[in-house]
Design an enzyme around this catalytic site. Structure first.
Site, mmCIF file in Angstrom:
data_model
loop_
_atom_site.group_PDB
_atom_site.id
_atom_site.type_symbol
_atom_site.label_atom_id
_atom_site.label_comp_id
_atom_site.label_asym_id
_atom_site.label_seq_id
_atom_site.Cartn_x
_atom_site.Cartn_y
_atom_site.Cartn_z
ATOM 1 N N LYS A 197 4.785 -7.633 1.991
ATOM 2 C CA LYS A 197 4.145 -6.337 2.157
ATOM 3 C C LYS A 197 4.027 -6.141 3.650
ATOM 4 O O LYS A 197 3.488 -6.993 4.361
ATOM 5 C CB LYS A 197 2.755 -6.361 1.529
ATOM 6 C CG LYS A 197 1.916 -5.134 1.840
ATOM 7 C CD LYS A 197 0.629 -5.500 2.538
ATOM 8 C CE LYS A 197 -0.095 -4.279 3.044
ATOM 9 N NZ LYS A 197 0.602 -3.586 4.137
ATOM 10 N N THR A 243 -1.271 -4.706 7.461
ATOM 11 C CA THR A 243 -1.281 -6.144 7.210
ATOM 12 C C THR A 243 0.071 -6.613 6.699
ATOM 13 O O THR A 243 0.734 -5.908 5.958
ATOM 14 C CB THR A 243 -2.327 -6.459 6.130
ATOM 15 O OG1 THR A 243 -3.604 -6.158 6.652
ATOM 16 C CG2 THR A 243 -2.282 -7.914 5.724
ATOM 17 N N GLU A 261 5.803 1.043 10.413
ATOM 18 C CA GLU A 261 5.246 2.391 10.498
ATOM 19 C C GLU A 261 6.061 3.268 11.437
ATOM 20 O O GLU A 261 6.139 3.005 12.634
ATOM 21 C CB GLU A 261 3.798 2.326 10.981
ATOM 22 C CG GLU A 261 2.891 1.672 9.959
ATOM 23 C CD GLU A 261 1.442 1.729 10.379
ATOM 24 O OE1 GLU A 261 0.610 1.970 9.499
ATOM 25 O OE2 GLU A 261 1.146 1.550 11.563
ATOM 26 N N THR A 296 0.891 -1.160 0.000
ATOM 27 C CA THR A 296 0.000 0.000 0.000
ATOM 28 C C THR A 296 0.930 1.211 0.000
ATOM 29 O O THR A 296 1.225 1.752 -1.047
ATOM 30 C CB THR A 296 -0.933 -0.035 1.228
ATOM 31 O OG1 THR A 296 -0.165 -0.338 2.388
ATOM 32 C CG2 THR A 296 -2.003 -1.078 1.050
ATOM 33 N N ASN A 305 -0.586 7.400 11.882
ATOM 34 C CA ASN A 305 -1.807 6.753 12.348
ATOM 35 C C ASN A 305 -2.842 7.684 12.952
ATOM 36 O O ASN A 305 -3.944 7.261 13.262
ATOM 37 C CB ASN A 305 -1.445 5.651 13.358
ATOM 38 C CG ASN A 305 -0.806 4.477 12.663
ATOM 39 O OD1 ASN A 305 -1.454 3.812 11.876
ATOM 40 N ND2 ASN A 305 0.468 4.255 12.902
ATOM 41 N N SER A 354 -9.678 13.082 9.179
ATOM 42 C CA SER A 354 -10.556 14.025 9.894
ATOM 43 C C SER A 354 -10.027 15.446 10.004
ATOM 44 O O SER A 354 -8.929 15.741 10.192
ATOM 45 C CB SER A 354 -10.947 13.612 11.297
ATOM 46 O OG SER A 354 -10.441 12.435 11.742
#
Lengths: 445, 445
Positions: free
Chosen positions: A192, A203, A282, A169, A440, A445
């Site tokens: 991945k 994932t 991440e 991704t 994250n 928003s």
């Protein structure tokens, strides 16, 4: 871990190295297709890549392990069933949407498998589906069916790199590892990992292809064994994806001369891919490697190692190049409790025997810390040399990775000797950084 | 939780409310002394506060529970022994240094207790020591002994507020809760929670004082019960301090008319203090309350609730006011696995029965998500109303709390109904923010 200790002077050097890793074993073809679509649940334009891995002839010799999350995605549920099938002929992977707890999710995955089967002359039951991306959204089935012929048309037998790129991704870079056997056979794997800037679940998908003929049952036993020291010995943030999948497929074109040597190659490739996943985790700026030795039980050793790499306060300290070894002892004390070393008397005995090192320097023994200002300076230097990039204050408040490839494979090295046996475990994790929080928390928003 | 839902229009209003909470029960005195010192391990000037709580007469009726960390600090080791003593006459608390795994740590703590005993006419064995702060450093024993007479001279019988202020490190505000009984007795508690800007471990220290006469054994049984729904039902970051201590002491001046009513008051005060600790947790901008219902086992319910409040990806989403409910389901699926609901078939059955709400709105039922754009907007509004302050991009890159008191006691409300029984559990946690990372990574090196 690790089998290598690479240093990449530039992104271009890293790309050249990846291309050299990526030659496909005999009997496999890989093709991808990208298309635009609009998700039903969040109507703004998006893009999906389909990655098709096909075998020139279906094989009995395949194995897979899946997430232990109690709420697996529809492709994982189907994947578990596929293990009972006689043959596997293709793998179809999509990114963007994970097909977890979505209405009619199973029917959507089956429809995709059916169409892949029609295109390749296979029953749907010979197609293994995988999905990664947003949880809860529905697959754009019509658009996927329409794009599948392009993926088929793109099939080629040279390189696995399109798959390594297609399944990600927003991982920073594709992950490929290989092993070449003396008789011309090879094993190549792609992963991945946990690197997404959409606020999704990270994932892990891993596909390992080989032309070495390893019988189905042997392959499944080997995979169960090798996932323990590799993918089950890493943690980015203690979360367990609903889609994690590791699959290995053999086309059987080259004789296997030594099952033990094959398993060892599989172990090394898996450990290297696992380390790649952490290194591209991440927000990870430091990879932390914890070697637990002197344990009376290997599972206990791994559990204790994981308690350390999952301890937020220690992870933050590493992010700040801060050798806050008090937090390390706290994490071990908590891990010892949950790893059922017992508390009270047993904890005191453990504390007396415990020997801790960081960067090879002793920091704890005989039940107390062994610290001085000179050691502290050496530890800071050890932390800094393992940093992948420096954190920079962003103008818009959203922290981003400072590099798009890992410049080196160095780790923060933590040694935990329990002085109670001869069992060992090595686990890998990452630090906890502003880049993690930004990835994250700051994008929606 | 909670017994209250306070809104403080200003810091001054919050301070007035605290002062009104802080009247001491009969039979107790509190005094503090602050002094400068230079830590042996990191030679730069620092400041320590000693907090002395003394009973006018020693009591048999006291209880305490301590950390389950396998490497407890010396004061915790001594504290466990004190539970065997006939009487308790004083509590002495220091901040700055936790006295964990420090050379000669036990002797240091005992020397402080001995001096307190000399000053108050007590044996050292009647003095309970507590320490919080840096792990691994040594207590400045000489300076502490020299400062103790000032703490004794400061003893007063009016207010517990000096103790609430003295035991903190860099908590944003003191935490005091009370209950007044109809017959004139009272119970007042103070807590030092998880809010430190030094890169230390966030220890929780709680002292509860009452003049209601509750016999020792009854008090100990009550404390064991009430810590479960209160301090054992919160988590800031899943770490377990080496110094956590909760102590309750009765001076026995007022008759206890109803043990059940006392236990209920103790439970409410402990739950409120626990919520205060979370609300002042490191970097917390949203308190998350997870109510698990419909469980077949209360322990399982609490374990599942904790899996949610400890899931980093969900915590980050809440920090970003992002109703990323997919991450909630991932956390439940992982928690269900570790809470031994089983996987596969059992997971599927759980998924069918599961009903999830956020802010009272149904987001998951019948095995699939129940989402639409209107619900998403409502959920964003729910997250925003529970925010304690807005995150602001700092000029120097170090994120800091935007307020020094909690303007309200609102929570992000998550409901998890398992549809499998009548057991329940409520757990509280915080979000994962840039302020957390800054507090724990950005202040040293």
């Amino acid at each position: 871990m690790p089998s290598t200790d690479l240093v990449f002077p530039s992104c271009a050097a890293h790309r050249r190295w990846l291309a050299a890793q990526a030659a496909l074993p005999r009997g496999f073809r890989v093709g991808t297709a990208k298309f635009a679509f609009t998700p039903r649940e969040a109507p703004k334009p998006s893009e999906m890549t389909l990655t098709l891995i096909s075998l020139d002839a279906p094989t009995r010799d395949f194995a897979a392990v899946f997430t232990r999350n109690a709420f697996p995605g529809a492709p994982v549920v189907i994947g578990r069933e596929r293990l009972q099938e006689r043959e596997l002929g293709a793998i179809i992977v999509n990114n963007k949407i994970s097909n977890v707890c979505a209405p009619e999710g199973r029917a959507a995955a089956e429809a995709v498998c059916t169409r892949v089967g029609e295109l390749l002359g296979l029953p749907a039951s010979a197609v293994l589906p995988s999905s990664t991306g947003v949880i809860g959204w529905s697959l754009p089935v019509e658009e996927m069916l329409a794009a599948l012929p392009s993926a088929k048309a793109a099939l080629q037998a040279d390189s696995i790199l399109p798959a390594a790129q297609g399944i990600v991704t927003t991982d920073l870079y594709p992950k490929v590892r290989r092993h070449d056997f003396a008789n011309g056979g090879s094993l190549v794997g792609v992963a991945k990992g946990a690197g997404m800037i959409e606020p999704n679940l990270a994932t892990m998908l891993v596909y390992l292809l080989t032309d070495v003929a390893v019988p189905r049952e042997a392959l499944r036993e080997m995979l169960r064994r090798v996932v323990e020291p590799s993918f089950n010995s890493i943690s980015i943030d203690s979360d367990t994806s609903t889609s994690d999948t590791v699959a290995v497929v053999s086309s059987g074109r080259v004789a296997c001369e030594d099952l033990g040597a094959f398993e060892e190659a599989l172990r090394v490739v898996c450990c290297d891919l696992a380390e790649d996943v952490v290194r591209n985790g991440e927000g990870v700026r430091h990879v932390i490697r914890v070697a637990v030795t002197g344990a009376s039980d290997a599972g206990q050793a791994r559990s204790l190692g994981k308690a350390i790499i999952n301890a937020p306060l220690f992870k933050c300290a590493v992010a700040g190049n801060d050798p806050n070894v008090g937090r390390l002892v706290q994490a071990i004390g908590k891990g010892a409790e949950t790893a059922s070393f017992g508390t009270g008397g047993v904890g005191a005995a453990l504390m007396e025997r415990l020997r801790l090192t960081m960067g090879g320097i002793e920091i704890f023994s005989d039940g107390v810390f062994q610290l001085d200002p000179q050691k502290e300076a050496t530890l800071v230097a050890h932390l800094k040399q393992a940093e992948l990039y420096e954190s920079r204050l962003p103008a818009d408040g959203i922290y981003r990775a400072g590099v798009d490839y890992p410049p080196h494979e160095r780790c923060v090295e933590v040694g935990v000797d329990l002085g109670a046996g001869d069992r060992t475990a090595t686990v890998l994790g990452g630090d906890l950084t502003h880049e993690y929080v930004s990835e994250n928390a700051d994008y929606r928003s």
